[in-house]
Scaffold this motif. Structure first.
Motif, PDB file in Angstrom:
ATOM      1  N   TRP A 106       0.845  -1.192   0.000  1.00 45.05           N
ATOM      2  CA  TRP A 106       0.000   0.000   0.000  1.00 45.05           C
ATOM      3  C   TRP A 106       0.889   1.253   0.000  1.00 45.05           C
ATOM      4  O   TRP A 106       1.932   1.284   0.651  1.00 45.05           O
ATOM      5  N   LYS A 107       0.461   2.294  -0.721  1.00 48.48           N
ATOM      6  CA  LYS A 107       1.250   3.531  -0.808  1.00 48.48           C
ATOM      7  C   LYS A 107       0.323   4.725  -0.720  1.00 48.48           C
ATOM      8  O   LYS A 107      -0.884   4.606  -0.944  1.00 48.48           O
ATOM      9  N   ARG A 108       0.898   5.912  -0.425  1.00 46.41           N
ATOM     10  CA  ARG A 108       0.059   7.098  -0.267  1.00 46.41           C
ATOM     11  C   ARG A 108       0.805   8.366  -0.658  1.00 46.41           C
ATOM     12  O   ARG A 108       2.034   8.421  -0.677  1.00 46.41           O
ATOM     13  N   PHE A 109       0.034   9.410  -0.945  1.00 48.43           N
ATOM     14  CA  PHE A 109       0.561  10.763  -1.124  1.00 48.43           C
ATOM     15  C   PHE A 109      -0.408  11.689  -0.410  1.00 48.43           C
ATOM     16  O   PHE A 109      -1.578  11.788  -0.777  1.00 48.43           O
ATOM     17  N   TYR A 110       0.075  12.361   0.656  1.00 49.04           N
ATOM     18  CA  TYR A 110      -0.798  13.211   1.453  1.00 49.04           C
ATOM     19  C   TYR A 110      -1.125  14.509   0.715  1.00 49.04           C
ATOM     20  O   TYR A 110      -0.248  15.156   0.132  1.00 49.04           O
ATOM     21  N   LEU A 111      -2.402  14.884   0.790  1.00 47.25           N
ATOM     22  CA  LEU A 111      -2.860  16.154   0.243  1.00 47.25           C
ATOM     23  C   LEU A 111      -3.030  17.178   1.366  1.00 47.25           C
ATOM     24  O   LEU A 111      -2.566  18.308   1.255  1.00 47.25           O
ATOM     25  N   LYS A 112      -3.672  16.769   2.451  1.00 55.13           N
ATOM     26  CA  LYS A 112      -3.754  17.579   3.667  1.00 55.13           C
ATOM     27  C   LYS A 112      -3.913  16.637   4.845  1.00 55.13           C
ATOM     28  O   LYS A 112      -4.334  15.485   4.672  1.00 55.13           O
ATOM     29  N   TRP A 113      -3.553  17.140   6.026  1.00 53.66           N
ATOM     30  CA  TRP A 113      -3.655  16.281   7.209  1.00 53.66           C
ATOM     31  C   TRP A 113      -4.034  17.130   8.415  1.00 53.66           C
ATOM     32  O   TRP A 113      -3.196  17.710   9.068  1.00 53.66           O
ATOM     33  N   TYR A 114      -5.340  17.219   8.684  1.00 53.54           N
ATOM     34  CA  TYR A 114      -5.877  17.941   9.827  1.00 53.54           C
ATOM     35  C   TYR A 114      -5.240  19.330   9.992  1.00 53.54           C
ATOM     36  O   TYR A 114      -4.794  19.712  11.058  1.00 53.54           O
ATOM     37  N   PRO A 147      -1.855  -2.201  -4.633  1.00 47.71           N
ATOM     38  CA  PRO A 147      -1.323  -2.902  -5.804  1.00 47.71           C
ATOM     39  C   PRO A 147      -2.063  -4.202  -6.106  1.00 47.71           C
ATOM     40  O   PRO A 147      -2.826  -4.708  -5.277  1.00 47.71           O
ATOM     41  N   PRO A 148      -1.842  -4.762  -7.280  1.00 48.20           N
ATOM     42  CA  PRO A 148      -2.488  -6.032  -7.652  1.00 48.20           C
ATOM     43  C   PRO A 148      -2.138  -7.146  -6.673  1.00 48.20           C
ATOM     44  O   PRO A 148      -1.017  -7.227  -6.168  1.00 48.20           O
ATOM     45  N   GLY A 149      -3.113  -7.999  -6.387  1.00 49.77           N
ATOM     46  CA  GLY A 149      -2.873  -9.175  -5.567  1.00 49.77           C
ATOM     47  C   GLY A 149      -2.628  -8.909  -4.103  1.00 49.77           C
ATOM     48  O   GLY A 149      -2.136  -9.788  -3.385  1.00 49.77           O
ATOM     49  N   SER A 150      -2.975  -7.732  -3.618  1.00 51.36           N
ATOM     50  CA  SER A 150      -2.677  -7.395  -2.220  1.00 51.36           C
ATOM     51  C   SER A 150      -3.926  -7.422  -1.357  1.00 51.36           C
ATOM     52  O   SER A 150      -5.053  -7.372  -1.855  1.00 51.36           O
ATOM     53  N   ARG A 151      -3.704  -7.477  -0.047  1.00 51.42           N
ATOM     54  CA  ARG A 151      -4.811  -7.549   0.910  1.00 51.42           C
ATOM     55  C   ARG A 151      -4.417  -6.810   2.184  1.00 51.42           C
ATOM     56  O   ARG A 151      -3.288  -6.963   2.677  1.00 51.42           O
ATOM     57  N   LEU A 152      -5.324  -6.011   2.716  1.00 51.50           N
ATOM     58  CA  LEU A 152      -5.144  -5.357   4.002  1.00 51.50           C
ATOM     59  C   LEU A 152      -5.993  -6.102   5.021  1.00 51.50           C
ATOM     60  O   LEU A 152      -7.214  -6.219   4.851  1.00 51.50           O
ATOM     61  N   ASN A 153      -5.369  -6.608   6.058  1.00 49.47           N
ATOM     62  CA  ASN A 153      -6.051  -7.472   7.026  1.00 49.47           C
ATOM     63  C   ASN A 153      -7.085  -6.713   7.862  1.00 49.47           C
ATOM     64  O   ASN A 153      -7.028  -5.477   7.964  1.00 49.47           O
ATOM     65  N   PRO A 154      -8.036  -7.424   8.476  1.00 45.91           N
ATOM     66  CA  PRO A 154      -9.068  -6.769   9.288  1.00 45.91           C
ATOM     67  C   PRO A 154      -8.473  -5.897  10.385  1.00 45.91           C
ATOM     68  O   PRO A 154      -7.539  -6.288  11.088  1.00 45.91           O
ATOM     69  N   HIS A 155      -9.037  -4.697  10.535  1.00 45.16           N
ATOM     70  CA  HIS A 155      -8.559  -3.745  11.527  1.00 45.16           C
ATOM     71  C   HIS A 155      -9.645  -2.713  11.803  1.00 45.16           C
ATOM     72  O   HIS A 155     -10.573  -2.554  11.025  1.00 45.16           O
ATOM     73  N   ARG A 156      -9.526  -2.030  12.916  1.00 45.64           N
ATOM     74  CA  ARG A 156     -10.352  -0.867  13.228  1.00 45.64           C
ATOM     75  C   ARG A 156      -9.456   0.364  13.203  1.00 45.64           C
ATOM     76  O   ARG A 156      -8.349   0.338  13.735  1.00 45.64           O
ATOM     77  N   ASP A 157      -9.923   1.445  12.627  1.00 44.67           N
ATOM     78  CA  ASP A 157      -9.212   2.697  12.783  1.00 44.67           C
ATOM     79  C   ASP A 157      -9.515   3.241  14.172  1.00 44.67           C
ATOM     80  O   ASP A 157     -10.600   3.012  14.715  1.00 44.67           O
ATOM     81  N   PRO A 158      -8.581   3.975  14.785  1.00 46.20           N
ATOM     82  CA  PRO A 158      -8.723   4.291  16.205  1.00 46.20           C
ATOM     83  C   PRO A 158      -9.639   5.449  16.556  1.00 46.20           C
ATOM     84  O   PRO A 158     -10.120   5.524  17.687  1.00 46.20           O
ATOM     85  N   ASP A 176     -13.727  -7.731  -7.736  1.00 49.33           N
ATOM     86  CA  ASP A 176     -12.562  -8.358  -7.110  1.00 49.33           C
ATOM     87  C   ASP A 176     -11.609  -7.332  -6.510  1.00 49.33           C
ATOM     88  O   ASP A 176     -10.578  -7.711  -5.937  1.00 49.33           O
ATOM     89  N   CYS A 177     -11.936  -6.056  -6.647  1.00 48.09           N
ATOM     90  CA  CYS A 177     -11.150  -4.984  -6.020  1.00 48.09           C
ATOM     91  C   CYS A 177     -12.126  -4.255  -5.092  1.00 48.09           C
ATOM     92  O   CYS A 177     -12.963  -3.468  -5.541  1.00 48.09           O
ATOM     93  N   GLU A 205      -9.100  -5.799  -0.328  1.00 46.76           N
ATOM     94  CA  GLU A 205      -8.319  -6.692  -1.175  1.00 46.76           C
ATOM     95  C   GLU A 205      -8.426  -6.260  -2.632  1.00 46.76           C
ATOM     96  O   GLU A 205      -9.441  -5.712  -3.068  1.00 46.76           O
ATOM     97  N   ASN A 206      -7.350  -6.499  -3.344  1.00 51.68           N
ATOM     98  CA  ASN A 206      -7.326  -6.269  -4.787  1.00 51.68           C
ATOM     99  C   ASN A 206      -6.873  -7.566  -5.434  1.00 51.68           C
ATOM    100  O   ASN A 206      -5.676  -7.846  -5.547  1.00 51.68           O
ATOM    101  N   LYS A 207      -7.826  -8.370  -5.845  1.00 47.19           N
ATOM    102  CA  LYS A 207      -7.534  -9.684  -6.415  1.00 47.19           C
ATOM    103  C   LYS A 207      -7.343  -9.623  -7.930  1.00 47.19           C
ATOM    104  O   LYS A 207      -7.259 -10.650  -8.589  1.00 47.19           O
ATOM    105  N   THR A 208      -7.275  -8.407  -8.486  1.00 43.60           N
ATOM    106  CA  THR A 208      -7.093  -8.235  -9.927  1.00 43.60           C
ATOM    107  C   THR A 208      -5.609  -8.063 -10.241  1.00 43.60           C
ATOM    108  O   THR A 208      -4.759  -8.060  -9.345  1.00 43.60           O
ATOM    109  N   ASP A 209      -5.298  -7.885 -11.521  1.00 40.74           N
ATOM    110  CA  ASP A 209      -3.916  -7.651 -11.944  1.00 40.74           C
ATOM    111  C   ASP A 209      -3.675  -6.173 -12.254  1.00 40.74           C
ATOM    112  O   ASP A 209      -2.717  -5.823 -12.939  1.00 40.74           O
ATOM    113  N   GLN A 210      -4.560  -5.296 -11.745  1.00 41.30           N
ATOM    114  CA  GLN A 210      -4.435  -3.865 -11.985  1.00 41.30           C
ATOM    115  C   GLN A 210      -4.290  -3.111 -10.664  1.00 41.30           C
ATOM    116  O   GLN A 210      -4.851  -3.521  -9.645  1.00 41.30           O
TER     117      GLN A 210
END
Length: 307
Positions: A106-114, A147-158, A176-177, A205-210
């Protein structure tokens, strides 16, 4: 008194744990970063002006129509950032909030943050920043890549003082995405948006190739009283300040206290791993000596108040 405080805190964590159908194991919930905010989050839920639902009716947030209507213009700036490699993981362990996501690609580019927009965002995607600045309830925003084929596991934001907004920009337009919020599925699509409560257990999850790129934003939670809105605004501003993470090494973009401490800890762990690999026997000797000293201090040391 300390025992009562601990029991009250554990009860708050339990109430948060029982919220929704999807749950983390309780032993994990007790030590999860979302547990820290359990008492505050219960207050947010009590005064919330939106229904207690994982995925909310997007029509209840008309201020976000501006972003959805301009999704193609936002997409153009996101595509340029993506092509130039600006959407990326934190390079110096200075983004504790999303550190586990980086390991999944997973990747990011911040635009603003509080607060004010980041200087790099104002330079590289001015139109998106202008749109975000025109909506006061949007407190934080970024471009987020899965990214393709990736998964973020179950979580709660705080933090329950905000709700989460996703706007699809560059997506496979496939079921599939997708993201699951308390078991409810939303598939990302170009120009398709959603508002959800990120303090419910969710996974993606992103189970695609894109590759998938979205606009990812925090929207201040609507609350029923003015004084509670004022409290939440101040708490959110403080949390944003201490969890700020930069896009670049420019002095214009600050790193919050939490991320500075996290980066120092990660560097210390990296040094320890390097030392262990280079001197395994000495590392074990120091480790066991430290354990013996700790046992002596706890059980055998002549503490004055035990004399």
């Amino acid at each position: 008194m300390v025992l009562y405080v601990l029991l009250a805190f554990a009860l708050c964590v339990l109430l948060v744990h029982l919220r929704g159908r999807a749950r983390l194991r309780f032993d994990r919930q007790l030590v999860d970063h979302s547990a820290v905010f359990a008492p505050y989050n219960l207050l947010m839920y009590a005064f919330s002006a939106v229904p207690a639902r994982p995925i909310l009716d997007r029509r209840g947030f008309p201020q976000l129509d501006l972003l959805q209507a301009n999704w193609q213009a936002i997409r153009t700036e996101a595509m340029q950032l993506f092509d130039e490699g600006h959407i990326r993981a934190a390079e110096k362990h200075n983004d504790a909030s999303f550190n586990s996501f980086f390991k999944q690609g997973w990747k990011r580019f911040y635009l603003k943050w509080y607060g004010e927009p980041l200087a790099s965002a104002e330079t590289l995607c001015p139109q998106t920043v202008k749109l975000l600045n025109s909506i006061p309830s949007v407190k934080a925003a970024m471009f987020a890549l899965l990214p393709p084929g990736s998964r973020l596991n179950p979580h709660r934001d705080p933090f329950a003082g905000s709700l989460r907004y996703h706007l699809g920009l560059i997506t496979p337009n496939s079921d599939d995405c997708r993201i699951f919020v308390d078991g409810q599925m939303h598939a990302w699509g170009d120009g398709k948006d959603v508002v959800f409560d990120e303090t419910y257990v969710h996974w993606a999850e992103n189970k695609t190739d894109q590759t998938r790129v979205i606009l990812f934003a925090d929207v201040e939670r609507p609350l029923r009283t003015r004084w509670m809105r004022a409290i939440n605004h101040r708490v959110g501003a403080f949390m944003g300040k201490i969890t700020a993470s930069p896009n670049t090494e420019s002095s214009e973009e600050k790193t919050g206290f939490v991320n500075r401490v996290f980066a120092l800890n990660q560097r210390s762990r990296d040094r320890n791993r390097a030392f262990k690999k280079k001197h395994p026997k000495l590392f074990r000797a120091i480790k066991y000596a430290g354990m013996l000293v700790l046992i002596w201090l706890v059980f055998l040391a002549p503490w004055p108040f035990l004399g």
